[in-house]
Design an enzyme around this catalytic site. Structure first.
Site, short mmCIF file in Angstrom:
data_model
loop_
_atom_site.label_atom_id
_atom_site.label_comp_id
_atom_site.label_asym_id
_atom_site.label_seq_id
_atom_site.Cartn_x
_atom_site.Cartn_y
_atom_site.Cartn_z
CG ASP A 1 1.02 40.23 -10.39
OD1 ASP A 1 -0.03 39.80 -9.92
OD2 ASP A 1 1.52 41.33 -10.10
CB SER A 2 -3.47 37.12 -11.95
OG SER A 2 -3.97 38.41 -11.59
N GLY A 3 -2.09 39.47 -13.81
CA GLY A 3 -2.44 40.46 -14.82
C GLY A 3 -3.62 41.31 -14.38
N GLY A 4 -4.32 40.92 -13.34
CA GLY A 4 -5.50 41.67 -12.88
C GLY A 4 -5.15 43.08 -12.47
CG PHE A 5 -1.87 45.71 -9.92
CD1 PHE A 5 -2.38 46.47 -8.87
CD2 PHE A 5 -0.78 46.19 -10.62
CE1 PHE A 5 -1.81 47.68 -8.54
CE2 PHE A 5 -0.20 47.40 -10.29
CZ PHE A 5 -0.72 48.15 -9.26
CG ASP A 39 -6.60 40.09 -7.75
OD1 ASP A 39 -5.86 39.82 -8.73
OD2 ASP A 39 -6.31 40.97 -6.92
CD GLN A 84 -7.34 42.73 -3.91
OE1 GLN A 84 -7.24 43.75 -3.26
NE2 GLN A 84 -6.49 42.43 -4.88
CB CYS A 109 26.71 46.23 0.75
SG CYS A 109 25.86 45.32 -0.56
CG HIS A 125 23.93 48.47 -3.51
ND1 HIS A 125 24.69 48.01 -2.46
CD2 HIS A 125 23.02 49.32 -2.97
CE1 HIS A 125 24.26 48.57 -1.34
NE2 HIS A 125 23.24 49.37 -1.62
ZN LIG Z 1 26.30 46.65 -2.38
#
Ligand SMILES: [Zn+2]
Length: 424
Positions: free
Chosen positions: A102-106, A181, A231, A352, A383
């Site tokens: 991720d760019s770090g902007g957020f 951004d 955006q 699962c 899980h």
């Molecule tokens: Zn599981």
């Protein structure tokens, strides 16, 4: 059937193998220098180069195809130079596959202003623009050049610009990186959204220029694909403008201008309008380039993303809620700490196939959560991550076999809603 291929000599490629009618959904493959990702795919988050409580080997075993880390966190600690010297993010963390950052902007924009709550749609707590622009308490100041912010670790001052974000992300060395951004909230005014959108467009050009320069300078390193970020909040015209602008954006190099390799769809998104907003953007974005939906990962939102043309997703929710003893099941969310699980000598979810469900009971998990044992976080995270990774794998299989909407109806018929949008 092979519909679309983007020829490329740099190790990054996206190929669509199925594009079912009646939706924007597609099935494809993203190729990177560190391996392939069959799409649509859920990308688990390892914010600080670790998926909390779980070994990378285990993430591989549970079906994760790639991991997403965060440039802001890795910039502060251990620092991009360390990752560069280590041979890049994947090697540093012993992850045998593709990585994203991720760019770090957020993160820098959200410092100290409770942005995460806004993204979780906690409308009462916030008002205004001034979430970004006027609060005296804020730890981040945005201007046309970049963002100045205070480290959440030691209070030291730092500055991110589009160029710095590219330099940091090149040193970190993930296969897929994002343009810097300005992330706004649903509570900014329309006028502010317009201003932020134009800023993000101009920053996009600077990111492309710096990315092109760094790619040439560091030509011995594996190629990194750069995604532009769309955006525009909840406004149709702004989302469409952003998609049109970012698709057309090129670096300023007159001889060999480059564009983005893919797109990240970002910003505050309201659950109710998610599908509509994605359609606005994805009908405009070039079909042959991959699209990543930033920070979305609740089951019902993943369906909406897939059928509206999203190829990859990331979200911290699966691992974050696991550490609080909340687990996904086919019939909704369960809390392992609840007394009802004390003598539940059965797996979290019968259907699962994860390591936790095939070896441990809810009674044991209840016991280790109540005793605050570290293994509790490990078992619950395995899980939850498997549940979400597998759900998107099942969507992909259903798209190929042509019974996606039957699969969705069957799943959602049993599953009770669990809300969530989360970036870390
Ligand atoms: Zn599981």
């Amino acid at each position: 059937m092979r519909i679309n291929a983007l020829p490329s000599g740099n190790g990054f490629n996206f190929e669509i193998s199925h594009a079912p009618e009646k939706s924007l959904a597609r099935v494809g493959k993203i190729s990177t220098p560190h391996g392939d990702i069959a799409t649509p795919a859920f990308i688990p988050v390892g914010t600080k180069a670790t998926v909390k409580a779980v070994l990378p080997e285990t993430m591989k075993e549970l079906g994760a195809q790639a991991l997403l880390s965060n440039a802001y966190h890795l910039y502060l600690q251990p620092g991009p130079d360390v990752l560069d010297e280590a041979g890049g993010l994947a090697r540093f963390m012993n992850w045998p596959g593709p990585t994203f950052t991720d760019s770090g902007g957020f993160q820098v924009l959200s410092l100290g202003v409770g942005f995460k709550k806004v993204l979780a749609m906690d409308a009462q707590t916030f008002r205004s623009d001034d979430v970004i622009a006027g609060n005296k308490e804020r730890l981040a100041h945005v201007d046309d050049e970049g963002v100045t912010f205070k480290s959440h670790i030691d209070g030291s001052m730092h500055r991110f610009t589009p160029e710095v974000s590219m330099q940091v992300q090149h040193k970190i060395g993930a296969d897929i990186i994002f343009a810097f951004d300005e992330c706004t909230t649903l509570h900014n005014t329309r006028k502010y959204q317009e201003k932020a959108l134009e800023r993000t467009r101009l920053w996009g050009i600077r990111c492309l220029d710096e990315h092109q320069k760094l790619t040439l300078e560091r030509s011995e390193k594996p190629y990194q694909a750069l995604y532009g970020v769309i955006q525009g909040a909840q406004y149709e015209d702004l989302r469409k403008k952003a998609a049109t602008d970012m698709a057309a954006l090129r670096s300023t190099d007159p001889d060999a201008p480059i564009g983005f390799d893919g797109f990240g769809l970002g910003g505050a998104l309201d659950k109710k309008t998610l599908g509509t907003i994605l359609t606005w953007m994805n009908e405009i974005l070039p079909a042959q380039k991959p699209r990543h939906l930033l920070g979305i990962g609740a089951p019902e939102d993943l369906f909406i993303g897939v059928e509206n043309g999203i190829d990859t997703f990331d979200c911290v929710l699966a691992s974050r809620i696991a550490r609080t003893s909340a687990v996904y099941t086919m019939v909704g969310r369960n809390n392992l700490s609840n007394a009802i699980n004390r003598r539940a000598f059965e797996p979290i979810d019968d259907e699962c196939d994860c390591y936790t469900c095939t070896h441990y009971t809810k009674a044991y998990l209840h016991h280790v959560f109540r005793g605050k044992e570290i293994i509790a976080a490990t078992l619950a995270t395995i899980h939850n991550e498997r549940f979400i990774v597998r759900l998107v794998d099942q969507m992909r299989a259903a798209l190929i076999s042509g019974d996606y909407f039957e699969f969705k109806e069957q799943f959602m018929g049993r599953y009770k809603h669990l809300s969530g949008q989360a970036r870390d």
